[in-house]
Design an enzyme around this catalytic site. Structure first.
Site, mmCIF file in Angstrom:
data_model
loop_
_atom_site.group_PDB
_atom_site.id
_atom_site.type_symbol
_atom_site.label_atom_id
_atom_site.label_comp_id
_atom_site.label_asym_id
_atom_site.label_seq_id
_atom_site.Cartn_x
_atom_site.Cartn_y
_atom_site.Cartn_z
ATOM 1 N N GLU A 59 2.400 3.090 -2.889
ATOM 2 C CA GLU A 59 2.067 1.768 -3.779
ATOM 3 C C GLU A 59 1.836 2.371 -5.113
ATOM 4 O O GLU A 59 0.795 2.970 -5.414
ATOM 5 C CB GLU A 59 0.481 1.230 -3.273
ATOM 6 C CG GLU A 59 0.389 -0.286 -3.586
ATOM 7 C CD GLU A 59 -0.999 -0.547 -3.025
ATOM 8 O OE1 GLU A 59 -1.876 -0.965 -3.866
ATOM 9 O OE2 GLU A 59 -1.498 -0.468 -1.754
ATOM 10 N N ASP A 97 -11.104 -3.840 -9.480
ATOM 11 C CA ASP A 97 -11.122 -2.351 -9.221
ATOM 12 C C ASP A 97 -12.432 -1.585 -9.483
ATOM 13 O O ASP A 97 -13.150 -2.016 -10.269
ATOM 14 C CB ASP A 97 -10.193 -1.429 -10.080
ATOM 15 C CG ASP A 97 -8.850 -1.584 -9.378
ATOM 16 O OD1 ASP A 97 -8.539 -1.291 -8.193
ATOM 17 O OD2 ASP A 97 -7.889 -2.196 -9.948
#
Lengths: 266, 404
Positions: free
Chosen positions: A50, A61
């Site tokens: 990824e 995040d």
């Protein structure tokens, strides 16, 4: 030519294990080293890479990935750099997808991005802040080029929502294990098995679990109920903490080996 | 594309929801609670009662006679949101959302703040209603607005300085979203302006429409006619949309929004989304964004912490594209000049955010001439900005009388 996501999941299933998906941002820690880090991840046993597209406002995040993408952006990791990393990973025979917040894709041009990604050999895109309601042009652009669209479900998703998200998803369904942001955790949320079990009743797609997995033992736990295990922050943290690039590569490879044993049942 | 082609929560092509899936359920819950509250007369009555007995509404529409002279002689009226409890318009939205928080059975609110006005208002409402409160504020802003940090802490809120990114409002919003996604089952994100994912822009606008309703009634009483122009400063754009909302359907009323020009749009150090930005997605909605060619958000700059934001409410983007509202930048120096003029002509110290609207009124008044009637939203008072203004004007400590 790298294998499709469907093939990778089918092969892992035939081997009686879960697929291992590793995330690293393109351009991290530097433009040159990022490809080496990914190669080490693959060498250690990661099945699908990824490639993260660094974005200025990564609101899903936690601190590790925030630091990594800030470094990458300062080093000039543009969308073109990301696509080049995808090309290099694909040419080495590994299946690659991009993980990107929506604005950089829209700014690049939805069709243009899909076109360039397909040319680079990428297989799909994970879009953590794109909802199915807003995805019309994206569905058209990816369908036209046979790219997989990976959307997310979360523990708070209703059954109706899981069905709706699954209906526009291809490749695999990304199940966020917990209510929260990315980052290594000491335990993987108990919400994950329940979410995967609910999703199984509503879709035939392979289901991969992400958020919080950082060790082989945790990977083994998740592999017992999911088709794929996604690890990101733990790789990023090894690189952030390493003193030298050589140490970082070694640490990434060692973690991937540990996780690869985990997805095979420990 | 028209608004009708799109699902609810859009303003033309703008708005919508671009959020992690984990927040979808909470946004649906909020949307349902808001819709339910609108249909419940008891909710409206409770809010009106608070506005009257706690906020101090209606606040006056003050004729600014001496300030008008500096505006080409146009008759300028000030909508006095600065006289609300906590000193700005922010309390209007905060009380509405805090009541909704209680209705949803949640016990904690979180908020982002730039200048600190929204943080103070949220901490105030949390204290009033017995809610836990955490406010995220960019570290840079905690320095610029130290007084408001102290106020929030006095009110019992936890203030978290955010050290990520540019350490301003944009990063405080990121951090608040991260908190929310983790604690959403017991926490309401009390977003402070008309930005963010649906239903926030529509809901926050609703709670500020009281500004426009009062101003319209007051100007009709004072002048016997509608104003020629209505002006406001635009950061996220909540005070502006609240005032504009009552005049959107009156095509003869000019609507002007003033965004922060910082050091000048040509220097790149500004927060002029309409003058120098382009449509994109930021913080959950499609809207005008200051961004580079790759879609990375550009840092904004303004002497005013409350206007220092690279995005803007999606409804403003639509009003810009349709031409109903004209948006213009006002640079730091022009805003500070207007700040000084208002202090000296009216005895009112405005917030520096508000000073951008006052500068706009001075420009527009000179353009429209002495027959014009203009309403300016005096969105906040300037106590919090005294240190910044003193430094700008070089007002050092005066020597005490009697000392050599």
């Amino acid at each position: 030519m790298s294998r499709s996501l469907a093939q990778v999941f089918a092969e892992a299933k035939a081997e009686g294990r879960a697929a291992l998906i590793g995330y690293l941002p393109a351009g991290f820690p530097t433009a040159e080293q990022s490809v080496d880090m990914i190669a080490a991840m693959v060498d250690g046993g990661v099945d699908i890479v990824e490639v993260g597209l660094p974005y200025s406002d990564p609101l899903m995040d936690g601190p590790d990935i925030q630091s990594a993408v800030e470094l990458a952006l300062r080093g000039g990791a543009t969308t073109d750099v990301v696509l080049d990393v995808v090309r290099q990973v694909s040419e080495s025979g590994t299946t690659a997808v991009v993980m990107s917040y929506w604005n950089p894709i829209e700014r690049y041009g939805i069709d243009r991005f899909a076109e360039r990604l397909a040319q680079a050999g990428g297989h799909g895109v994970i879009t953590p802040d794109l909802t199915p309601e807003e995805a019309g042009p994206w569905i058209a652009a990816t369908s036209a080029r046979d790219l997989d669209r990976i959307f997310l479900v979360a523990p708070s998703s209703t059954d109706a929502r899981i069905s709706q998200v699954s209906s526009v998803t291809s490749g695999f369904l990304y199940a966020a294990s917990t209510m929260g942001v990315t980052g290594a955790r000491t335990t993987v949320s108990s919400a994950a098995p329940e979410l995967v079990a609910r999703s199984r009743r509503l879709t035939k797609l392979p289901i991969a679990v992400g958020l919080g997995v950082s060790t082989g033992a945790q990977a083994a736990d998740v592999a017992a109920f999911a088709d794929g295990v996604i690890v990101g922050s733990a790789f990023v943290r090894r690189i952030l903490q390493a003193e030298t690039p050589a140490e970082a590569t070694e640490q990434v490879r060692a973690l991937a080996r540990d996780l690869a044993r985990g997805v095979r049942g420990g | 594309m028209t608004a009708l082609d799109l699902p609810p929560g859009h303003f033309g092509p703008y708005g919508g929801r671009f959020v992690p899936e984990a927040l979808t359920a909470a946004l649906d819950e909020l949307d349902a609670a808001f819709t339910d509250a609108l249909a419940d007369p008891a909710f409206g009555e409770e809010l009106s009662e608070l506005e009257r007995t706690y906020t101090g509404r209606p606040n006056p529409l003050t004729p600014a006679r001496r300030f008008s002279v500096e505006c080409g002689g146009a008759r300028v009226y000030l909508k006095r949101e600065d006289l609300n409890h906590t000193g700005s318009h922010k309390i209007n939205n905060v009380l509405g959302q805090a009541l909704l928080t209680k209705r949803m059975g949640k016990e904690r609110v979180i908020a982002e703040t730039g200048a600190g006005q929204h943080g103070v208002a949220t901490a105030t409402a949390a204290a009033l209603m017995g809610l836990e409160c955490t406010v995220y504020m960019g570290e840079e802003d905690t320095r610029r607005q130290a007084l408001n940090v102290a106020r929030m802490r006095l009110l019992g809120a936890e203030v978290v300085p955010v050290t990520a990114g540019s350490r301003t409002l944009k990063d405080a919003i990121n951090e608040a979203m991260r908190d929310w996604v983790t604690t959403v089952d017991r926490t309401h994100y009390l977003l402070g302006t008309v930005t963010g994912p649906a239903p926030f822009p529509r809901m926050v606008r609703h709670f500020h429409e009281v500004i426009g309703r009062e101003a319209r009634e007051q100007i009709l009483a004072a002048e016997g006619r509608l104003p020629d122009a209505v002006v406001a400063c635009v950061g996220g754009g909540s005070n502006a949309i609240g005032l504009f909302s009552a005049f959107l359907d009156d095509p003869d009323v000019l609507l002007r929004g003033y965004e922060a020009g910082g050091d000048g749009v040509e220097t790149g150090r500004h927060a002029s989304r309409f003058a120098a930005g382009s449509p994109g997605v930021l913080h959950g909605a499609r809207t005008y964004v200051m961004q580079d060619e790759w879609g990375q958000t550009l840092p904004s700059h303004s002497i005013s912490a409350g206007l220092d934001y690279p995005g803007v409410g999606p409804e403003h983007s639509w009003l810009h594209d349709t031409g109903r509202v004209v948006y213009e930048p006002v640079v730091d120096a022009e805003a500070m000049a207007a700040f000084e003029v208002l202090c000296r002509t009216e005895g009112i110290i405005p917030a520096i955010e508000t000073a951008h609207a006052l500068a706009g009124a001075m420009r527009l008044g000179r353009e429209l001439g002495p027959d014009a009637v203009i309403i300016v939203n005096l969105s906040g008072r300037g106590d919090k900005d005294v240190a910044t203004a003193a430094a700008w004007f070089g007002l050092g400590d005066a020597a005490p009388v009697g000392q050599q």
